[in-house]
Write a protein that holds these residues in place. Sequence first.
Motif, PDB file in Angstrom:
ATOM      1  N   ALA A 261     -23.759  28.842  53.318  1.00 21.28           N
ATOM      2  CA  ALA A 261     -22.602  29.389  54.035  1.00 21.28           C
ATOM      3  C   ALA A 261     -22.731  29.144  55.532  1.00 21.28           C
ATOM      4  CB  ALA A 261     -22.480  30.888  53.753  1.00 21.28           C
ATOM      5  N   LEU A 262     -23.942  29.276  56.026  1.00 15.00           N
ATOM      6  CA  LEU A 262     -24.186  29.051  57.450  1.00 15.00           C
ATOM      7  C   LEU A 262     -23.893  27.599  57.809  1.00 15.00           C
ATOM      8  CD1 LEU A 262     -27.426  30.409  59.139  1.00 15.00           C
ATOM      9  CD2 LEU A 262     -26.112  28.504  60.029  1.00 15.00           C
ATOM     10  N   ASN A 263     -24.384  26.667  57.001  1.00 15.77           N
ATOM     11  CA  ASN A 263     -24.108  25.250  57.247  1.00 15.77           C
ATOM     12  C   ASN A 263     -22.615  24.949  57.181  1.00 15.77           C
ATOM     13  OD1 ASN A 263     -26.446  23.788  57.858  1.00 15.77           O
ATOM     14  ND2 ASN A 263     -27.127  23.816  55.744  1.00 15.77           N
ATOM     15  N   GLU A 264     -21.931  25.536  56.216  1.00 17.19           N
ATOM     16  CA  GLU A 264     -20.502  25.294  56.069  1.00 17.19           C
ATOM     17  C   GLU A 264     -19.726  25.827  57.267  1.00 17.19           C
ATOM     18  OE1 GLU A 264     -16.721  24.492  53.872  1.00 17.19           O
ATOM     19  OE2 GLU A 264     -18.543  23.533  54.588  1.00 17.19           O
ATOM     20  N   ALA A 265     -20.133  26.979  57.780  1.00 18.44           N
ATOM     21  CA  ALA A 265     -19.463  27.540  58.959  1.00 18.44           C
ATOM     22  C   ALA A 265     -19.671  26.659  60.182  1.00 18.44           C
ATOM     23  CB  ALA A 265     -19.963  28.950  59.226  1.00 18.44           C
ATOM     24  N   VAL A 266     -20.884  26.127  60.360  1.00 17.22           N
ATOM     25  CA  VAL A 266     -21.152  25.239  61.495  1.00 17.22           C
ATOM     26  C   VAL A 266     -20.389  23.927  61.338  1.00 17.22           C
ATOM     27  CG1 VAL A 266     -22.958  23.904  62.668  1.00 17.22           C
ATOM     28  CG2 VAL A 266     -23.379  26.286  62.050  1.00 17.22           C
ATOM     29  N   ARG A 267     -20.248  23.458  60.107  1.00 13.23           N
ATOM     30  CA  ARG A 267     -19.451  22.247  59.877  1.00 13.23           C
ATOM     31  C   ARG A 267     -17.990  22.478  60.252  1.00 13.23           C
ATOM     32  NH1 ARG A 267     -15.543  20.422  56.910  1.00 13.23           N
ATOM     33  NH2 ARG A 267     -15.365  22.366  55.721  1.00 13.23           N
ATOM     34  N   LEU A 268     -17.422  23.565  59.730  1.00 17.03           N
ATOM     35  CA  LEU A 268     -15.991  23.814  59.890  1.00 17.03           C
ATOM     36  C   LEU A 268     -15.628  24.219  61.311  1.00 17.03           C
ATOM     37  CD1 LEU A 268     -13.255  23.996  58.446  1.00 17.03           C
ATOM     38  CD2 LEU A 268     -13.799  26.379  57.911  1.00 17.03           C
ATOM     39  N   GLU A 269     -16.442  25.051  61.929  1.00 14.83           N
ATOM     40  CA  GLU A 269     -16.190  25.515  63.306  1.00 14.83           C
ATOM     41  C   GLU A 269     -17.424  25.179  64.152  1.00 14.83           C
ATOM     42  OE1 GLU A 269     -13.549  26.680  64.721  1.00 14.83           O
ATOM     43  OE2 GLU A 269     -12.277  26.877  62.943  1.00 14.83           O
ATOM     44  N   SER A 270     -17.581  23.902  64.446  1.00 14.49           N
ATOM     45  CA  SER A 270     -18.775  23.441  65.159  1.00 14.49           C
ATOM     46  C   SER A 270     -18.805  24.027  66.568  1.00 14.49           C
ATOM     47  CB  SER A 270     -18.778  21.915  65.241  1.00 14.49           C
ATOM     48  OG  SER A 270     -18.708  21.347  63.953  1.00 14.49           O
ATOM     49  N   PRO A 271     -19.880  24.748  66.932  1.00 13.85           N
ATOM     50  CA  PRO A 271     -19.939  25.331  68.279  1.00 13.85           C
ATOM     51  C   PRO A 271     -19.963  24.286  69.392  1.00 13.85           C
ATOM     52  CG  PRO A 271     -21.513  26.400  66.813  1.00 13.85           C
ATOM     53  CD  PRO A 271     -20.988  25.200  66.087  1.00 13.85           C
ATOM     54  N   ILE A 272     -20.535  23.111  69.100  1.00  9.67           N
ATOM     55  CA  ILE A 272     -20.576  22.035  70.098  1.00  9.67           C
ATOM     56  C   ILE A 272     -19.557  20.972  69.726  1.00  9.67           C
ATOM     57  CG2 ILE A 272     -21.974  20.191  71.111  1.00  9.67           C
ATOM     58  CD1 ILE A 272     -24.386  21.970  70.851  1.00  9.67           C
ATOM     59  N   ARG A 273     -18.629  20.698  70.625  1.00 11.45           N
ATOM     60  CA  ARG A 273     -17.598  19.696  70.358  1.00 11.45           C
ATOM     61  C   ARG A 273     -18.201  18.303  70.316  1.00 11.45           C
ATOM     62  NH1 ARG A 273     -13.828  19.275  74.668  1.00 11.45           N
ATOM     63  NH2 ARG A 273     -12.217  18.627  73.216  1.00 11.45           N
ATOM     64  N   GLY A 274     -19.140  18.023  71.221  1.00 10.97           N
ATOM     65  CA  GLY A 274     -19.776  16.715  71.265  1.00 10.97           C
ATOM     66  C   GLY A 274     -20.274  16.413  72.665  1.00 10.97           C
ATOM     67  N   PHE A 275     -21.057  15.354  72.768  1.00 14.56           N
ATOM     68  CA  PHE A 275     -21.587  14.882  74.041  1.00 14.56           C
ATOM     69  C   PHE A 275     -21.274  13.393  74.183  1.00 14.56           C
ATOM     70  CE2 PHE A 275     -24.713  18.357  73.059  1.00 14.56           C
ATOM     71  CZ  PHE A 275     -24.369  19.190  74.115  1.00 14.56           C
ATOM     72  N   THR A 276     -21.579  12.856  75.351  1.00 16.21           N
ATOM     73  CA  THR A 276     -21.366  11.426  75.574  1.00 16.21           C
ATOM     74  C   THR A 276     -22.704  10.685  75.546  1.00 16.21           C
ATOM     75  OG1 THR A 276     -21.594  11.358  77.992  1.00 16.21           O
ATOM     76  CG2 THR A 276     -19.443  12.041  77.102  1.00 16.21           C
TER      77      THR A 276
END
Length: 390
Positions: free
Chosen positions: A268-283
């Motif tokens: 469930a924790l992994n699924e939540a991080v997948r669906l609502e990723s706290p980090i949008r991304g980096f360059t």
Amino acid sequence: MGAAIPSYDVDLYSDEVLAEPYPHYKALRDAGPVVWLPRNDLYAIARYKDVRESLRAHKVFSSAEGVAANEAANQGSKGTTIASDPPDHTAMRQVIGAPMLPSRLALIRPRIEEMAGALVERLVAQRDFDAVTDLAQHIPVNIVSELVGLPEQGRQNMLKWAAATFDMLGAANDRCAAAQDSIREMRSYVINEATRDKIRPGSWISKIYDASDRGLFPESRCPVLMRDYLGPALDTTIFAMANIIWLFGRFPEQWDLVRADPALIPNALNEAVRLESPIRGFTRQLTADHDIEDVRIPAGSRVALFYASANRDERKWEAPEAFDVRRKVNDHVGYGHGVHTCAGMHLARLEIHSVLAALVPKVERFEIGATVPAINNVLRGFSSVRVRVH
């Protein structure tokens, strides 16, 4: 000659996009494997396969010139763990990441579980609380500040410094500019206040100084490395913890599944991080020409890798916008991937798992009230989520 690269003429760091990013991520994925962002002067990679492969190819997708979406931040962050490549990154990562390895965390697991149990007991008795300020912030702030070993006068600023660190890594917009005072304050603190004679013996920061004594890097590098503990260790965990409570409130049948089988908590924790990723991304900056499918990105280009988009890619996930605690999601990129995978990932999972395990026997349902989104250049989450538990 490679295929033409489509453009997407939207500022990916504007308030409007940060508040509702997912339609824009889908537009990027649909446009092609590589998209030019004229408003941000960046190339964007938003599909799962391409983001994951790019993160693995650290020799081409280099972090050594910074991972921000603006040049000033990239110049100012050089030499930090996040803005370096092997072998320098490897040496620093070994020191920074050592206290957060699963074997080391096993030693503090009982304390975290005890703290989570007491916190949940108190909040459930209240019935109404804020899932961000009352629940999600409590354990990361208290545990991390103690383990890091900061002098007392700096601990109250950790959340402010963490948010500013991530705002600085976005585009050169008003949020980035507003973060500069907090960044200067943090840098002054680690140089002038968090000195060897003031930190707690045996703490994580003390291990940085010990590594310097062994010749792994000069002592002048120690304040730079301390900053890795003052930002990334907090907000990502806090946002992830509040997000999962919000998701369980929206999808009560998924909480029922977890209550019936607590062994689903890690998934469930992994699924939540997948669906609502706290980090949008980096360059990243390309060290050589690089082809993705039939598109060539020239050497020297600055490329944004959108983790949060990759984690909702229809090419990878079936029904990607659904929250399903039974979905197998060990390969999401919410914590990054490759040599720069989040060093605090195991600590974050331990903290969130401990809270959820304490909630399972006590809460039948989460009723979500008013929410306030946190608008940050790199992070996604809430600054407030009112909850009533039943």
